[in-house]
Design a protein around this motif. Sequence first.
Motif, PDB file in Angstrom:
ATOM      1  N   THR A  70       0.810  -1.217   0.000  1.00 53.21           N
ATOM      2  CA  THR A  70       0.000   0.000   0.000  1.00 53.21           C
ATOM      3  C   THR A  70       0.845   1.270   0.000  1.00 53.21           C
ATOM      4  OG1 THR A  70      -0.188  -0.085   2.416  1.00 53.21           O
ATOM      5  CG2 THR A  70      -1.937  -1.138   1.134  1.00 53.21           C
ATOM      6  N   GLY A  71       2.138   1.150   0.303  1.00 54.28           N
ATOM      7  CA  GLY A  71       3.017   2.319   0.330  1.00 54.28           C
ATOM      8  C   GLY A  71       3.711   2.556  -0.999  1.00 54.28           C
ATOM      9  N   ASP A  72       4.761   3.358  -0.955  1.00 61.87           N
ATOM     10  CA  ASP A  72       5.491   3.698  -2.171  1.00 61.87           C
ATOM     11  C   ASP A  72       6.274   2.519  -2.731  1.00 61.87           C
ATOM     12  OD1 ASP A  72       4.563   6.290  -1.999  1.00 61.87           O
ATOM     13  OD2 ASP A  72       6.305   7.001  -0.870  1.00 61.87           O
ATOM     14  N   GLY A 408       0.052   1.067 -10.879  1.00 63.06           N
ATOM     15  CA  GLY A 408       0.960   1.253 -12.006  1.00 63.06           C
ATOM     16  C   GLY A 408       2.297   0.581 -11.798  1.00 63.06           C
ATOM     17  N   ARG A 409       2.260  -0.627 -11.204  1.00 67.15           N
ATOM     18  CA  ARG A 409       3.510  -1.316 -10.890  1.00 67.15           C
ATOM     19  C   ARG A 409       3.424  -2.786 -11.313  1.00 67.15           C
ATOM     20  NH1 ARG A 409       3.900   1.339  -4.952  1.00 67.15           N
ATOM     21  NH2 ARG A 409       2.957  -0.623  -4.282  1.00 67.15           N
ATOM     22  N   SER A 424       7.867   0.232 -12.606  1.00 69.75           N
ATOM     23  CA  SER A 424       6.732   1.047 -13.043  1.00 69.75           C
ATOM     24  C   SER A 424       6.218   0.494 -14.365  1.00 69.75           C
ATOM     25  CB  SER A 424       7.164   2.501 -13.222  1.00 69.75           C
ATOM     26  OG  SER A 424       6.198   3.225 -13.963  1.00 69.75           O
ATOM     27  N   THR A 425       4.900   0.348 -14.517  1.00 75.07           N
ATOM     28  CA  THR A 425       4.345  -0.097 -15.794  1.00 75.07           C
ATOM     29  C   THR A 425       4.203   1.057 -16.780  1.00 75.07           C
ATOM     30  OG1 THR A 425       2.109   0.147 -14.868  1.00 75.07           O
ATOM     31  CG2 THR A 425       3.094  -2.054 -14.818  1.00 75.07           C
ATOM     32  N   SER A 429      10.703   1.943 -15.166  1.00 74.46           N
ATOM     33  CA  SER A 429      11.803   2.317 -14.279  1.00 74.46           C
ATOM     34  C   SER A 429      11.737   1.480 -13.009  1.00 74.46           C
ATOM     35  CB  SER A 429      11.733   3.802 -13.928  1.00 74.46           C
ATOM     36  OG  SER A 429      10.504   4.114 -13.292  1.00 74.46           O
ATOM     37  N   VAL A 430      12.890   1.337 -12.347  1.00 77.21           N
ATOM     38  CA  VAL A 430      12.968   0.528 -11.133  1.00 77.21           C
ATOM     39  C   VAL A 430      12.502   1.352  -9.939  1.00 77.21           C
ATOM     40  CG1 VAL A 430      14.494  -0.766  -9.611  1.00 77.21           C
ATOM     41  CG2 VAL A 430      14.871  -0.821 -12.087  1.00 77.21           C
ATOM     42  N   ILE A 431      11.517   0.832  -9.224  1.00 78.38           N
ATOM     43  CA  ILE A 431      11.012   1.495  -8.015  1.00 78.38           C
ATOM     44  C   ILE A 431      11.710   0.949  -6.779  1.00 78.38           C
ATOM     45  CG2 ILE A 431       8.958   1.822  -6.571  1.00 78.38           C
ATOM     46  CD1 ILE A 431       7.299   1.726  -9.145  1.00 78.38           C
ATOM     47  N   ALA A 432      11.928  -0.353  -6.740  1.00 80.03           N
ATOM     48  CA  ALA A 432      12.576  -0.966  -5.571  1.00 80.03           C
ATOM     49  C   ALA A 432      13.184  -2.294  -5.971  1.00 80.03           C
ATOM     50  CB  ALA A 432      11.571  -1.160  -4.443  1.00 80.03           C
TER      51      ALA A 432
END
Length: 533
Positions: A70-72, A408-409, A424-425, A429-432
């Motif tokens: 639910t977070g970033d 969007g992931r 990210s879809t 890009s790499v989020i984590a």
Amino acid sequence: MRRVAILLAVLALVLGISAVPKRLISRTSSTNDFTHFESAHVHPAVMTPTRDRLLVVNTPDGHLVVFDVTGDAPAHVADIPVGLEPVSVACLDDSTAWVVNNLSDDVSIVNLNTLHTRATLRVGDEPNDVVFAGSPVRAYVSVSNEDVVRVYDPATLSLVATIPIAARMPRALARDSSGTHVYVATFNGGNQSSILSATKLPNDSIPQDIDFPRDSIPGHGAPKTGLIIQQQGAAGNRFDFYGNLWNSKTKYTIKDVDVAEIATSSNTVSRTFGGIGSSCFDLAVSRADGRIAVAAVNARNIQRFEQRVDGYTVETFAAFVNQAGLVLPKVLNPQIDFTTVPGTQAEADSALGTPTGITYSGNSNRVYVTALADNKIGVLNPYAFQPVVARVPCVAGPTGLVVDDARGRMYVVGRYYNQLQTLSTTDFSVIALQRLGMNPTPDEIVNGRKFFYGGFTSAHGDQSCASCHLFGDMDNVAWDLGNPHGGFVPPPFPNPLGLQGFDPMKGPMTTQSLRGLTNTTPFHWRGDRADLS
């Protein structure tokens, strides 16, 4: 007096530590006690129905990892012990997950509220996947080494039905949006190829190869070998590589079951689909129109002799099956010119090999395929003639992914280093990038996987050792890798087995499993390889 007693206890502890320091040092085992099972991921991650948590299997450590999404970025919640070598996970509801353990032959029933395994269900030899479907809801479990799908009541864990699948190793499962059908991808479904034995091959009918005539080897005549044939077309005629018809010599029919459809109302196989590939890794069903997407490879074993499969052993597909049963295979590497060996760097950079996982986006307009051989995700338009619209670099050793449309992931499982990557879809890009927890796998195995599965060692970037030795095992088809221009291989020295030497025209031989090779030299079916190198 109490303080004096405490001081005396502390003094005794200090004296003890100083007296025997070596006994209190923490160290790893001096012996290698890790047993390696190259269990293959099937569906290693899933989101809970409310889409607020992500569940991922930690295969080497035997845990289910729970993340809050639910977070970033995904936040670690818990590690829950399950069985040995978990390869798939699915949710019955927000409170219950079923984890399929390939090695311990069972399913761990996990309570997601208390974060513990509440029950263990024995299901049979080497289960692969689980899906929930039907009315009332049932759990469907593929049991690969028994060629069945078993059906259980999730409330009582009692066995409801056992459904035979007419192919080897049922693997991935998926259901349609209504839950009235469950689809089964078979891992060793084959491609309707078989062997015409040497005894059935008349001397005056042995095919002569004008492209690769046999070199003369002094003192060694060409051995009489079998011939690979394949059942082709609607009529089911049996042809060899040269187009010769062999119906009179083969009185059996070779089934081609790449995907089986199970009707949940009767728990019987209602339809089967073939012509997809020799090995099907994964499948998914569109929520929009019910089309089945299958990630597969097809062995080019009908090609005779080593020269014809050099750099081109398998073709990589995403196949689509519509509701009428029409199969539309789509090649994932149309950019590769296989007639030139080796290929270009551009071909290798864009290659997609060993398609381990496949899934639809929420609106079904996109299909994502994980390419284990190339550390990429193929982004496909399922309705285009040439479907690949993008090739996205991702975590090392991708084996499965989950799309989180609302945020969007997408979440990608990396097998090599036991990782979870969030992309990210929108722009990929790499989020984590996070560890999945404890990984006891020795470095030599972790690093060895990169070479075993990596397409970078092949002529065009899309093939690897694992193209034929699937996850270190067999592909259950035969190949004629004879070399008409090869030399006679003398027997090894010393020769305790009394081997007579080896002609390069070896004839059809099934792919050898690489499992359990320790202390079994000389390697290879004929014994013509002294060691793995």
